[in-house]
Write an enzyme that holds these catalytic residues in place. Sequence first.
Site, PDB file in Angstrom:
ATOM      1  N   LYS A   1       0.877  -1.182   0.000  1.00  0.00           N
ATOM      2  CA  LYS A   1       0.000   0.000   0.000  1.00  0.00           C
ATOM      3  C   LYS A   1       0.909   1.225   0.000  1.00  0.00           C
ATOM      4  O   LYS A   1       1.823   1.319   0.851  1.00  0.00           O
ATOM      5  CB  LYS A   1      -0.881  -0.016   1.240  1.00  0.00           C
ATOM      6  CG  LYS A   1      -1.557   1.323   1.573  1.00  0.00           C
ATOM      7  CD  LYS A   1      -2.448   1.185   2.795  1.00  0.00           C
ATOM      8  CE  LYS A   1      -2.825   2.529   3.375  1.00  0.00           C
ATOM      9  NZ  LYS A   1      -3.705   2.425   4.546  1.00  0.00           N
TER      10      LYS A   1
HETATM   11  C1  5RP Z   1      -1.088   5.040   8.021  1.00  0.00           C
HETATM   12  C2  5RP Z   1      -2.183   4.085   7.824  1.00  0.00           C
HETATM   13  C3  5RP Z   1      -3.399   4.336   8.628  1.00  0.00           C
HETATM   14  O1  5RP Z   1      -3.347   3.425   9.599  1.00  0.00           O
HETATM   15  C4  5RP Z   1      -4.673   4.312   7.795  1.00  0.00           C
HETATM   16  O2  5RP Z   1      -4.828   3.064   7.178  1.00  0.00           O
HETATM   17  C5  5RP Z   1      -4.607   5.417   6.802  1.00  0.00           C
HETATM   18  O3  5RP Z   1      -5.812   5.510   6.093  1.00  0.00           O
HETATM   19  P1  5RP Z   1      -6.171   6.891   5.333  1.00  0.00           P
HETATM   20  O4  5RP Z   1      -4.872   7.620   5.084  1.00  0.00           O
HETATM   21  O5  5RP Z   1      -6.859   6.518   4.064  1.00  0.00           O
HETATM   22  O6  5RP Z   1      -7.075   7.695   6.259  1.00  0.00           O
HETATM   23  O7  5RP Z   1      -2.062   3.140   7.085  1.00  0.00           O
HETATM   24  O8  5RP Z   1      -0.144   4.897   6.998  1.00  0.00           O
END
Ligand code: 5RP
Length: 296
Positions: A203
């Site tokens: 991710k």
């Molecule tokens: C930080 C993360 C967080 O835990 C979360 O998943 C981020 O989600 P978003 O940025 O879409 O609010 O992965 O890196």
Amino acid sequence: MADLEGNSAAKQFHPDVPAASFTHAIRGASNLDWGMQNRLARILDPQTGRTVMLAFDHGYFQGPTSGLERIDLNIAPLAAQADALMCTRGALRTSIPPATQAGLVLRASGGPSILKDLSDEYTAMAMQDAVRVNADAVAVQVFVGGVHESRSIRNLTTLVDEGYAAGIPVLGVTAVGKELVRDARYLGLATRIIAELGAQLVKTYYCDEGFEDVVAGCPVPVIMAGGKKLPELDALTMASRAVRAGAAGVDMGRNIFQSANPAAMMTAVRAVVHDDLDPAEAFELFRSASETTVSA
Ligand code: 5RP
């Protein structure tokens, strides 16, 4: 013991038909064991090879986040629209119905809160607990360029080894420190390191220039991170550009649950990711779905 009575002799072997071979839509997964591939297919829709993952694991380092005050009220109603959920085991067990059918990606790293250096993480969950709750993957933050870069890599490789033993894939999340630039060079470096060290999913954030090279240079699926809340049309445009550049979908949190109408935003994001709808059309979908929800 099967009842032998009426058991007919096998005779239809179709010798002219070659044995099934399953060409794999999921990048880099064709040599993985069946269980790993099955779990990946519960995260990435086999029809499109993409995912709309709903991220609400924010509490593991920042406590109650706007829009996540009550996960049982804010998030559980959205689960049916998500291909996968990304959350902590605490949120899962307390706030998400066990009958939920979405794929499950469990946050498995943690340590510092937002009050300290976020790169100072350790693994925060035994793989056995991921097995216990039927997780389809575990997620770990990787701080390439961060103060505790090597430890975050060690967290990743520990979970990858335990994941292979349990048949559970690992999602490596690029954590870009404030002092680092989210450009294709950095994102290409970080995503490739994560994939080379064994993660089955990555991710990372979108970048306007060269994102297609970031994706092409990574031998496993790249899922776009949502990041901070944007106006809905901007978030839909970013998601569209990312999947059209090859991303295997999106993992969004704030851009969903901080939206004026999270359910409508899920509908619009799904249209962009799975139906390749243009952002402007998806935004109209968001607006009409919002009106429908309001009038209901
Ligand atoms: C930080 C993360 C967080 O835990 C979360 O998943 C981020 O989600 P978003 O940025 O879409 O609010 O992965 O890196």
